[in-house]
Motif scaffolding. Structure first.
Motif, PDB file in Angstrom:
ATOM      1  N   SER A 276      -8.874  17.977   5.897  1.00 33.26           N
ATOM      2  CA  SER A 276     -10.081  17.558   5.178  1.00 33.26           C
ATOM      3  C   SER A 276     -10.800  16.474   5.994  1.00 33.26           C
ATOM      4  O   SER A 276     -10.232  15.898   6.927  1.00 33.26           O
ATOM      5  N   PRO A 277     -12.062  16.163   5.642  1.00 27.54           N
ATOM      6  CA  PRO A 277     -12.786  15.126   6.382  1.00 27.54           C
ATOM      7  C   PRO A 277     -12.080  13.773   6.375  1.00 27.54           C
ATOM      8  O   PRO A 277     -12.082  13.062   7.384  1.00 27.54           O
ATOM      9  N   PHE A 278     -11.464  13.399   5.223  1.00 28.35           N
ATOM     10  CA  PHE A 278     -10.760  12.120   5.172  1.00 28.35           C
ATOM     11  C   PHE A 278      -9.527  12.119   6.065  1.00 28.35           C
ATOM     12  O   PHE A 278      -9.191  11.105   6.675  1.00 28.35           O
ATOM     13  N   VAL A 279      -8.820  13.245   6.119  1.00 30.08           N
ATOM     14  CA  VAL A 279      -7.648  13.332   6.987  1.00 30.08           C
ATOM     15  C   VAL A 279      -8.069  13.260   8.454  1.00 30.08           C
ATOM     16  O   VAL A 279      -7.452  12.552   9.259  1.00 30.08           O
ATOM     17  N   LEU A 280      -9.123  13.982   8.806  1.00 31.02           N
ATOM     18  CA  LEU A 280      -9.614  13.919  10.179  1.00 31.02           C
ATOM     19  C   LEU A 280     -10.092  12.517  10.541  1.00 31.02           C
ATOM     20  O   LEU A 280      -9.844  12.029  11.651  1.00 31.02           O
ATOM     21  N   ASN A 281     -10.756  11.859   9.591  1.00 27.44           N
ATOM     22  CA  ASN A 281     -11.188  10.481   9.815  1.00 27.44           C
ATOM     23  C   ASN A 281      -9.992   9.568  10.054  1.00 27.44           C
ATOM     24  O   ASN A 281     -10.008   8.699  10.944  1.00 27.44           O
TER      25      ASN A 281
ATOM     26  N   PHE B  34       1.568  13.473   7.213  1.00 31.39           N
ATOM     27  CA  PHE B  34       1.539  12.165   6.575  1.00 31.39           C
ATOM     28  C   PHE B  34       2.591  11.242   7.179  1.00 31.39           C
ATOM     29  O   PHE B  34       2.341  10.056   7.417  1.00 31.39           O
ATOM     30  N   SER B  35       3.795  11.763   7.435  1.00 28.40           N
ATOM     31  CA  SER B  35       4.847  10.947   8.028  1.00 28.40           C
ATOM     32  C   SER B  35       4.446  10.471   9.418  1.00 28.40           C
ATOM     33  O   SER B  35       4.750   9.344   9.813  1.00 28.40           O
ATOM     34  N   ASN B  36       3.746  11.319  10.150  1.00 26.33           N
ATOM     35  CA  ASN B  36       3.297  10.937  11.485  1.00 26.33           C
ATOM     36  C   ASN B  36       2.199   9.887  11.418  1.00 26.33           C
ATOM     37  O   ASN B  36       2.122   8.986  12.260  1.00 26.33           O
ATOM     38  N   VAL B  37       1.334   9.987  10.403  1.00 29.83           N
ATOM     39  CA  VAL B  37       0.289   8.982  10.217  1.00 29.83           C
ATOM     40  C   VAL B  37       0.912   7.616   9.938  1.00 29.83           C
ATOM     41  O   VAL B  37       0.511   6.598  10.512  1.00 29.83           O
ATOM     42  N   ILE B  38       1.921   7.573   9.061  1.00 28.80           N
ATOM     43  CA  ILE B  38       2.589   6.311   8.761  1.00 28.80           C
ATOM     44  C   ILE B  38       3.322   5.801   9.997  1.00 28.80           C
ATOM     45  O   ILE B  38       3.347   4.590  10.266  1.00 28.80           O
ATOM     46  N   SER B  39       3.908   6.715  10.766  1.00 30.78           N
ATOM     47  CA  SER B  39       4.590   6.318  11.991  1.00 30.78           C
ATOM     48  C   SER B  39       3.618   5.690  12.975  1.00 30.78           C
ATOM     49  O   SER B  39       3.941   4.687  13.631  1.00 30.78           O
ATOM     50  N   THR B  40       2.423   6.252  13.085  1.00 31.34           N
ATOM     51  CA  THR B  40       1.414   5.701  13.979  1.00 31.34           C
ATOM     52  C   THR B  40       0.874   4.375  13.453  1.00 31.34           C
ATOM     53  O   THR B  40       0.482   3.497  14.228  1.00 31.34           O
ATOM     54  N   LEU B  41       0.869   4.229  12.108  1.00 32.13           N
ATOM     55  CA  LEU B  41       0.416   2.970  11.521  1.00 32.13           C
ATOM     56  C   LEU B  41       1.279   1.804  11.984  1.00 32.13           C
ATOM     57  O   LEU B  41       0.791   0.678  12.132  1.00 32.13           O
ATOM     58  N   ALA B  42       2.556   2.051  12.245  1.00 28.86           N
ATOM     59  CA  ALA B  42       3.464   0.977  12.653  1.00 28.86           C
ATOM     60  C   ALA B  42       3.167   0.474  14.062  1.00 28.86           C
ATOM     61  O   ALA B  42       3.532  -0.664  14.400  1.00 28.86           O
TER      62      ALA B  42
ATOM     63  N   TYR C 162      -6.521   8.139   4.602  1.00 33.76           N
ATOM     64  CA  TYR C 162      -5.559   9.202   4.290  1.00 33.76           C
ATOM     65  C   TYR C 162      -5.019   9.049   2.874  1.00 33.76           C
ATOM     66  O   TYR C 162      -4.846  10.022   2.141  1.00 33.76           O
ATOM     67  N   THR C 163      -4.755   7.797   2.453  1.00 29.37           N
ATOM     68  CA  THR C 163      -4.270   7.551   1.098  1.00 29.37           C
ATOM     69  C   THR C 163      -5.310   7.960   0.065  1.00 29.37           C
ATOM     70  O   THR C 163      -4.970   8.509  -0.996  1.00 29.37           O
ATOM     71  N   TYR C 164      -6.588   7.730   0.360  1.00 27.45           N
ATOM     72  CA  TYR C 164      -7.640   8.114  -0.571  1.00 27.45           C
ATOM     73  C   TYR C 164      -7.705   9.629  -0.748  1.00 27.45           C
ATOM     74  O   TYR C 164      -7.959  10.132  -1.838  1.00 27.45           O
ATOM     75  N   GLN C 165      -7.455  10.360   0.332  1.00 27.09           N
ATOM     76  CA  GLN C 165      -7.429  11.818   0.223  1.00 27.09           C
ATOM     77  C   GLN C 165      -6.296  12.256  -0.707  1.00 27.09           C
ATOM     78  O   GLN C 165      -6.472  13.163  -1.526  1.00 27.09           O
ATOM     79  N   HIS C 166      -5.140  11.607  -0.605  1.00 30.61           N
ATOM     80  CA  HIS C 166      -4.042  11.936  -1.514  1.00 30.61           C
ATOM     81  C   HIS C 166      -4.369  11.539  -2.944  1.00 30.61           C
ATOM     82  O   HIS C 166      -3.949  12.198  -3.893  1.00 30.61           O
ATOM     83  N   TYR C 167      -5.131  10.456  -3.112  1.00 31.79           N
ATOM     84  CA  TYR C 167      -5.564  10.063  -4.450  1.00 31.79           C
ATOM     85  C   TYR C 167      -6.476  11.126  -5.056  1.00 31.79           C
ATOM     86  O   TYR C 167      -6.354  11.476  -6.235  1.00 31.79           O
TER      87      TYR C 167
END
Length: 393
Positions: free
Chosen positions: A180-185, A322-330, A364-369
């Motif tokens: 989705s656009p939010f995930v790509l963003n 999602f797990s990879n996004v959180i991993s990159t956040l670290a 990404y969290t907003y997309q899940h919301y």
């Protein structure tokens, strides 16, 4: 007379049973409407715990890994070994959750009937999965070790950020992940954050690195990022298509057994490369002493296991992307910890990288919301339809 009274009592009992039936049905409808809320909160609690495990574990393991190399460590296979060798600390957890599940299914026939559906995979299938994932982890961890040894830190971090692009590609083809656009963003922002941090990071002088080793480190890091992303997508696919069990013990199994295989592979590599012969001298010449050398390796192994449990938990509960996004956040959080523990300087570029990472995470969290709100709306509509049918009936 007694028969007549018995018949009357049966009729009365039947009527009494019918009377509250509608109220019981209404109560059951209300309970069904409340149950999704409870499940929803428990899901967010589990996801939050997994995020904390992943972010804290990965950050601590990265810092300890840098400490190992900075203070005199030089063994590639030892650096690879500690990434998987801490799995025994998870065995008590596995025993506890397996025992609790078995006791519940033994005492409660209802939970037993649910626990038996669907059937789990065959032992041969699980063995094949664990060996395959273990071999994949061994190669992946070794490639990361080569990259960190032969590349400047900036180039290494920049190449590691490409795992998001690889993961998005593998998730699209293997896991039917919608972009989705939010995930790509989020992906763009997190990749930009890691890249910005990498370009600004202090690194070794690449002029002192032979060109052959530099090229090996470059392609090993790029290959490790692609392999790691493939591993995440394959684990998610295994959870969905092969294992078919929604328990924490399955997450632990997916961490413990492949880690055991990877550890065995590292032991073989350690002896085959003859690096084990230099470990004693390495420990004696370690700048902080022998005790610090051992504690650095031990806690590196423990923190990698904590990080891996969080990683697999997020794959299990959400998705590999999602797990990879959180991993990159670290990654941008590590400089903050470096400032605290290693007294590194914090400049404007690092602050900007951290802000971009937080923005990407919130996107990404907003997309899940939005997805969660959509599912709750459809569930509420279904409950209202069921309630209306009950009242008319």
């Amino acid at each position: 007379m007694e028969d007549a009274e018995g018949i009357e009592l049966q009729i009365t009992a039947a009527d009494d049973h019918k009377e509250p039936n509608s109220s019981n049905d209404a109560a059951s409808i209300n309970n069904k409407m409340q149950l999704p809320k409870l499940i929803h909160y428990k899901w967010w609690l589990r996801v939050t715990c997994y995020i904390l495990f992943l972010v804290t574990g990965q950050s601590a393991a990265t810092l300890l890994g840098r400490l190992y190399y900075d203070k005199g460590g030089n063994s590639k296979w030892m650096a690879t070994f500690v990434q998987s060798a801490g799995f025994p600390i998870l065995l008590p957890l596995l025993f506890f959750f397996t025992s609790s599940i078995n006791s519940n299914t033994a005492t409660n026939p209802i939970s037993s009937s649910f626990a038996n559906k669907p059937e789990g995979p065959k032992l041969s299938t699980l063995t094949f999965l664990y060996i395959g994932f273990g071999a994949l982890l061994t190669g992946d961890n070794l490639m990361y070790s080569y990259g960190l040894l032969y590349l400047p830190v900036s180039t290494y971090s920049l190449l590691c950020a490409t795992q998001l692009a690889f993961n998005a590609l593998f998730s699209f083809f293997l896991n039917s992940q919608k972009l989705s656009p939010f995930v790509l963003n989020s992906l763009i922002l997190l990749t930009a954050s890691a890249s910005l941090l990498a370009v600004n990071a202090d690194s070794e002088n690449s002029a002192g690195i032979p060109r052959r080793k530099y090229v090996i480190g470059f392609f090993c890091t790029l290959g490790a990022s692609a392999t790691y992303s493939l591993y995440l997508s394959l684990v998610q696919l295994s959870f969905e298509k092969v294992i078919n069990k929604e328990t924490f013990s399955t997450v632990l199994n997916m961490q413990i057994y492949p880690s055991f295989v990877a550890t065995c592979g590292c032991v073989v590599g350690l002896f085959a490369s003859r690096e084990w012969e230099s470990l004693e001298n390495e420990m004696k010449e370690y700048k902080e002493g022998k005790v610090s050398y051992l504690m650095t390796l031990i806690w590196t192994a423990i923190t990698w296991q904590i990080s891996s449990v969080g990683l697999l938990g997020l794959i299990f509960e959400v998705s590999s992307l999602f797990s990879n996004v959180i991993s990159t956040l670290a990654l941008p959080l590590v400089p903050i910890l470096v400032v605290i523990f290693f007294h590194d300087k914090m400049n404007g570029v690092k602050v900007m990288a951290m802000l971009l990472a937080i923005w990407g995470f919130l996107s990404y969290t907003y997309q899940h919301y939005l997805d969660d709100a959509k599912s709750k709306t459809s569930l509420t509509s279904e409950n209202e339809v069921a309630g209306a049918q009950l009242e008319t009936g």
